[in-house]
Write a protein that holds these residues in place. Structure first.
Motif, PDB file in Angstrom:
ATOM      1  N   CYS A  89       0.847  -1.201   0.000  1.00 23.31           N
ATOM      2  CA  CYS A  89       0.000   0.000   0.000  1.00 23.31           C
ATOM      3  C   CYS A  89       0.877   1.244   0.000  1.00 23.31           C
ATOM      4  O   CYS A  89       1.793   1.367   0.820  1.00 23.31           O
ATOM      5  CB  CYS A  89      -0.906   0.012   1.233  1.00 23.31           C
ATOM      6  N   TYR A  90       0.589   2.160  -0.904  1.00 27.30           N
ATOM      7  CA  TYR A  90       1.317   3.417  -1.016  1.00 27.30           C
ATOM      8  C   TYR A  90       0.318   4.551  -0.856  1.00 27.30           C
ATOM      9  O   TYR A  90      -0.722   4.565  -1.517  1.00 27.30           O
ATOM     10  CB  TYR A  90       2.001   3.530  -2.387  1.00 27.30           C
ATOM     11  N   ILE A  91       0.621   5.495   0.015  1.00 27.73           N
ATOM     12  CA  ILE A  91      -0.283   6.628   0.211  1.00 27.73           C
ATOM     13  C   ILE A  91       0.470   7.933   0.050  1.00 27.73           C
ATOM     14  O   ILE A  91       1.614   8.077   0.496  1.00 27.73           O
ATOM     15  CB  ILE A  91      -0.970   6.579   1.595  1.00 27.73           C
ATOM     16  N   VAL A  92      -0.178   8.890  -0.600  1.00 27.29           N
ATOM     17  CA  VAL A  92       0.355  10.237  -0.716  1.00 27.29           C
ATOM     18  C   VAL A  92      -0.701  11.177  -0.150  1.00 27.29           C
ATOM     19  O   VAL A  92      -1.861  11.147  -0.545  1.00 27.29           O
ATOM     20  CB  VAL A  92       0.726  10.576  -2.180  1.00 27.29           C
ATOM     21  N   ASP A  93      -0.298  11.992   0.827  1.00 29.52           N
ATOM     22  CA  ASP A  93      -1.242  12.794   1.608  1.00 29.52           C
ATOM     23  C   ASP A  93      -0.519  14.017   2.128  1.00 29.52           C
ATOM     24  O   ASP A  93       0.693  13.984   2.348  1.00 29.52           O
ATOM     25  CB  ASP A  93      -1.775  11.947   2.777  1.00 29.52           C
ATOM     26  N   ASP A  94      -1.263  15.108   2.350  1.00 32.30           N
ATOM     27  CA  ASP A  94      -0.651  16.326   2.877  1.00 32.30           C
ATOM     28  C   ASP A  94      -0.709  16.406   4.397  1.00 32.30           C
ATOM     29  O   ASP A  94      -0.077  17.275   4.993  1.00 32.30           O
ATOM     30  CB  ASP A  94      -1.368  17.561   2.314  1.00 32.30           C
TER      31      ASP A  94
END
Length: 277
Positions: free
Chosen positions: A191-196
């Motif tokens: 699982c890869y997540i990109v978030d601020d």
């Protein structure tokens, strides 16, 4: 005949699950490749939290006008429960959920701050792995943002929103577990997540996910490379290919060596900041 029967039974028992029935969704998840989860607000687009501030104002107004609560109560619940909505639910406050979600996400002025972005569309279309929009907001708001950006057609899956995660916030592990279940993914290391959100990145990392934090500075000006839960820090979503090229189609062949602008690695133990190589 007995020998033939026993051999047939043995062959049937040795067949892999995908060939001998069972839950197709679970079987698909077990052999699934990487899954990329992309946040919406201040990740798909960047505008210094202008839209986020509009939502916050709408929430504050809803608390004081419709719920007749004192100034600051929404923020108090946010700090305690992860979101003001979660706070209302956890503290058993009676309110109209659908009206709340519709009202706080009513942002006609958002179109002034979210513009069509052809280069973002190109980047998203070059992602070769399974990709989902994973937001703490509602799908209607995320859809509006995606339409303004011109990227709605880049995603084939339904949006994973606050309803889909049963109103658990992205500060809670249950939110990530439910996102994995929806996506048919069983391996957190894929699982890869990109978030601020720094808090979201921390929660995802604690669940075993790979993390990329968007934004080189926090809202209060802190250096994002100081955040130990972020595997990578990028200035903009369009820099994602520089840190996770294996998630993209022919990344190396088409673009050569990844550029270094707008991407930083976390500070090393010696405190020296290094550019991504």
């Amino acid at each position: 005949l007995l020998f033939v029967a026993l051999k047939a039974i043995a062959l049937k028992s040795a067949a892999p699950p995908s060939q001998s029935g069972g839950d197709a969704k679970a079987a698909g998840g077990s052999s699934k490749g990487a899954t990329l989860f992309i946040d919406c607000d201040d990740t798909l687009y960047r505008n210094d939290w202008k839209v986020a501030k509009m939502i916050t104002k709408n929430i504050d107004d809803y608390f004081t006008t419709k719920l007749k609560m004192p100034e600051g109560k929404a923020y108090e619940l946010y700090k305690k429960h992860g979101t003001a909505l979660r706070g209302l639910q956890q503290e058993k406050v009676e309110f109209d959920l659908d009206d709340f979600l519709k009202t706080v996400h009513d942002l006609p002025e958002a179109k002034s701050y979210i513009k069509e972005d052809p280069s973002l569309k190109t980047m998203i279309e070059s992602i070769k792995v399974d990709k989902w929009v994973f937001t703490a907001s509602v799908s209607e708001h995320a859809t509006r943002c995606m339409k303004l950006l011109g990227v709605e057609g880049c995603f084939t899956h339904p949006i994973i929103d606050v309803r889909a995660t049963e109103f658990f916030t992205k500060h809670h592990k249950e939110s990530y577990e439910l996102a994995m279940k929806i996506a048919g993914q069983t391996d957190p290391s894929l699982c890869y997540i990109v978030d601020d959100s720094w808090s979201n990145i921390k929660a995802a990392k604690e669940c075993g996910w790979n993390t990329a934090l968007v934004g080189l500075k926090s809202r209060d000006g802190k250096d994002a490379t100081e955040w130990p839960h972020a595997d990578h820090v990028i200035a903009d979503l369009k820099d994602l290919q520089k840190v996770w090229p294996h998630l993209f189609i022919d990344a190396t062949k088409e673009n050569g060596a990844p550029a270094t602008g707008g991407v930083r690695k976390r500070k090393s133990s010696r405190g020296k900041r290094r550019k991504a190589e």
